[in-house]
Scaffold this active site. Structure first.
Site, PDB file in Angstrom:
ATOM      1  N   GLN A 107      45.946  48.390  33.470  1.00 18.26           N
ATOM      2  CA  GLN A 107      45.207  48.773  32.259  1.00 18.26           C
ATOM      3  C   GLN A 107      43.730  48.463  32.452  1.00 18.26           C
ATOM      4  O   GLN A 107      42.904  48.800  31.614  1.00 18.26           O
ATOM      5  CB  GLN A 107      45.714  47.986  31.045  1.00 18.26           C
ATOM      6  N   HIS A 125      44.229  53.350  31.976  1.00 20.60           N
ATOM      7  CA  HIS A 125      43.174  53.402  30.953  1.00 20.60           C
ATOM      8  C   HIS A 125      41.850  53.906  31.536  1.00 20.60           C
ATOM      9  O   HIS A 125      40.788  53.686  30.957  1.00 20.60           O
ATOM     10  CB  HIS A 125      42.979  52.034  30.281  1.00 20.60           C
ATOM     11  N   CYS A 162      25.650  70.697  32.025  1.00 17.39           N
ATOM     12  CA  CYS A 162      25.483  71.296  30.691  1.00 17.39           C
ATOM     13  C   CYS A 162      24.458  70.563  29.826  1.00 17.39           C
ATOM     14  O   CYS A 162      24.189  70.990  28.701  1.00 17.39           O
ATOM     15  CB  CYS A 162      26.832  71.344  29.967  1.00 17.39           C
ATOM     16  N   GLY A 199      49.136  39.169  33.297  1.00 16.98           N
ATOM     17  CA  GLY A 199      47.905  39.065  32.510  1.00 16.98           C
ATOM     18  C   GLY A 199      47.704  40.139  31.454  1.00 16.98           C
ATOM     19  O   GLY A 199      46.581  40.592  31.267  1.00 16.98           O
ATOM     20  N   SER A 201      48.525  41.041  27.244  1.00 13.81           N
ATOM     21  CA  SER A 201      49.058  40.523  25.970  1.00 13.81           C
ATOM     22  C   SER A 201      50.199  41.405  25.475  1.00 13.81           C
ATOM     23  O   SER A 201      50.909  41.031  24.543  1.00 13.81           O
ATOM     24  CB  SER A 201      47.945  40.451  24.927  1.00 13.81           C
ATOM     25  N   GLU A 227      50.396  32.254  28.866  1.00 11.19           N
ATOM     26  CA  GLU A 227      50.856  32.250  27.477  1.00 11.19           C
ATOM     27  C   GLU A 227      52.058  33.149  27.276  1.00 11.19           C
ATOM     28  O   GLU A 227      52.241  34.128  27.995  1.00 11.19           O
ATOM     29  CB  GLU A 227      49.733  32.758  26.579  1.00 11.19           C
TER      30      GLU A 227
HETATM   31  P1  OAD Z   1      44.268  41.167  26.479  1.00 10.27           P
HETATM   32  O1  OAD Z   1      42.904  40.627  26.398  1.00 10.27           O
HETATM   33  O2  OAD Z   1      44.882  41.693  25.233  1.00 10.27           O
HETATM   34  O3  OAD Z   1      45.260  40.063  27.035  1.00 10.27           O
HETATM   35  C1  OAD Z   1      44.977  39.305  28.160  1.00 10.27           C
HETATM   36  C2  OAD Z   1      46.205  38.520  28.576  1.00 10.27           C
HETATM   37  O4  OAD Z   1      45.905  37.857  29.780  1.00 10.27           O
HETATM   38  C3  OAD Z   1      46.658  37.447  27.567  1.00 10.27           C
HETATM   39  O5  OAD Z   1      48.066  37.534  27.382  1.00 10.27           O
HETATM   40  C4  OAD Z   1      46.297  36.129  28.275  1.00 10.27           C
HETATM   41  O6  OAD Z   1      47.201  35.065  27.967  1.00 10.27           O
HETATM   42  C5  OAD Z   1      46.417  36.528  29.726  1.00 10.27           C
HETATM   43  N1  OAD Z   1      45.603  35.742  30.662  1.00 10.27           N
HETATM   44  C6  OAD Z   1      44.386  35.181  30.468  1.00 10.27           C
HETATM   45  N2  OAD Z   1      43.957  34.562  31.588  1.00 10.27           N
HETATM   46  C7  OAD Z   1      44.912  34.770  32.520  1.00 10.27           C
HETATM   47  C8  OAD Z   1      45.061  34.398  33.888  1.00 10.27           C
HETATM   48  N3  OAD Z   1      44.114  33.697  34.537  1.00 10.27           N
HETATM   49  N4  OAD Z   1      46.182  34.768  34.546  1.00 10.27           N
HETATM   50  C9  OAD Z   1      47.147  35.482  33.923  1.00 10.27           C
HETATM   51  N5  OAD Z   1      47.055  35.866  32.624  1.00 10.27           N
HETATM   52  C10 OAD Z   1      45.972  35.512  31.938  1.00 10.27           C
HETATM   53  O7  OAD Z   1      44.263  42.273  27.643  1.00 10.27           O
HETATM   54  P2  OAD Z   1      45.220  43.529  27.873  1.00 10.27           P
HETATM   55  O8  OAD Z   1      46.634  43.213  27.570  1.00 10.27           O
HETATM   56  O9  OAD Z   1      44.908  44.053  29.210  1.00 10.27           O
HETATM   57  O10 OAD Z   1      42.316  48.939  26.248  1.00 10.27           O
HETATM   58  O11 OAD Z   1      44.663  44.533  26.782  1.00 10.27           O
HETATM   59  C11 OAD Z   1      45.218  45.806  26.702  1.00 10.27           C
HETATM   60  C12 OAD Z   1      44.183  46.815  26.335  1.00 10.27           C
HETATM   61  O12 OAD Z   1      43.510  46.416  25.128  1.00 10.27           O
HETATM   62  C13 OAD Z   1      43.047  46.961  27.330  1.00 10.27           C
HETATM   63  O13 OAD Z   1      43.361  47.768  28.426  1.00 10.27           O
HETATM   64  C14 OAD Z   1      41.964  47.571  26.489  1.00 10.27           C
HETATM   65  C15 OAD Z   1      42.103  46.753  25.234  1.00 10.27           C
HETATM   66  O14 OAD Z   1      41.700  47.375  24.066  1.00 10.27           O
HETATM   67  C16 OAD Z   1      41.408  49.900  26.457  1.00 10.27           C
HETATM   68  O15 OAD Z   1      40.263  49.667  26.793  1.00 10.27           O
HETATM   69  C17 OAD Z   1      41.932  51.278  26.258  1.00 10.27           C
END
Ligand code: OAD
Length: 256
Positions: A107, A125, A162, A199, A201, A227
């Site tokens: 993502q 994404h 364009c 990594g 959420s 988490e």
């Molecule tokens: P989030 O910011 O929602 O979640 C990040 C996750 O990473 C959390 O569950 C943390 O606990 C975990 N985390 C943090 N540090 C870490 C580490 N060192 N090792 C492992 N895990 C760790 O990010 P995404 O789930 O990627 O969409 O968010 C999904 C989408 O929401 C993104 O792609 C973006 C956003 O809006 C778009 O831009 C379309």
């Protein structure tokens, strides 16, 4: 299971797997210095500091192109300054050293998996640096110069074809995912022997639905995340550790 036994089970699954899919989210890039979107342990995420509705929608770009472009240009600068960490390198090594097919379905809009050497990276994404015209979709190859400050307004470049405004090549809220890329990701998950969920959420669909696709196909899922997430319950193994540490340990254990 204790942490040590969870690691043992994950290593054994990885040893037996020929087709591995890594599903990565912002936590994968966190240790490279790229902020996640949602907060963790009191560290604010991007969406705690900035309103996504004013920055991450096509409407926002139409209304305030300079504000939106300035913010994404700042994020391009953050990405350029970052380097892949041990976890990215471990995933690339799983692919290059051993008889394993590794597909990364990410993502993340940064290029850290690619720069670490993973060759099959599906950016569901999109990608920050894949610039294209907001109007005609033509790709934009000209160099751009990021500001140091996230709140600087910067006029977007103009499309050479364009004259329309140039935007980052990512999926904004309300936009659909690149269909072919997403279905390639789904297919990779269905045909995998093991999924590593790193990594994320697990709250943004349809990407967050991919672990359920694995589950339905009988593919084991290992979650790597300090988490608990809404997806934890459907995972077979939970490694509550940072991505760099957990992936390095897994790769070291299975690479001769
Ligand atoms: P989030 O910011 O929602 O979640 C990040 C996750 O990473 C959390 O569950 C943390 O606990 C975990 N985390 C943090 N540090 C870490 C580490 N060192 N090792 C492992 N895990 C760790 O990010 P995404 O789930 O990627 O969409 O968010 C999904 C989408 O929401 C993104 O792609 C973006 C956003 O809006 C778009 O831009 C379309």
């Amino acid at each position: 299971m204790s942490d040590a036994s969870e690691v043992r089970v994950a290593v054994s699954l990885l040893e037996q797997a020929r087709r591995v899919v890594v599903l990565s989210g912002a936590g994968m890039s966190a240790e490279s210095g790229i902020a996640t979107f949602r907060s963790r342990d009191g560290v604010a995420g991007l969406w705690d500091q900035y309103d996504p509705m004013t920055l991450a929608t096509a409407q926002a770009f139409s209304d305030e192109p300079e504000l939106v472009w300035g913010w994404y240009l700042w994020r391009i600068g953050t990405m350029r300054a970052a380097a892949p960490h041990d976890g990215h390198h471990a995933i690339a090594a799983l692919e290059s050293r051993g008889n394993r097919d590794v597909t990364v379905v990410t993502q993340n809009v940064d290029d850290l998996h690619d720069r670490a050497g993973s060759t099959r990276v599906l950016h569901v994404h999109g990608q920050l640096n894949a610039l294209r015209c907001f109007d005609c979709g033509a790709t934009h190859e000209d160099a751009v110069e990021p500001p140091a400050d996230p709140v600087r307004r910067v006029p977007p470049p103009r499309c050479r074809r364009c004259g329309g405004l140039v935007r980052p090549g990512i999926v904004w809220f309300g936009e659909t995912l690149p269909a072919e890329v997403f279905s390639a990701g789904q297919e990779a998950v269905e045909n995998a022997d093991l999924v590593l969920l790193v990594g994320t959420s697990g709250v943004v669909y349809p990407a967050a639905g991919l672990p359920a696709v694995a589950r339905a196909a009988g593919v084991p899922v290992v979650e790597i995340n300090p988490e608990e997430t809404p997806l934890s319950d459907m995972c077979d193994v939970l490694l509550r550790r940072p991505a760099s540490e957990a992936l390095r340990e897994l790769a070291t254990a299975v690479i001769a």
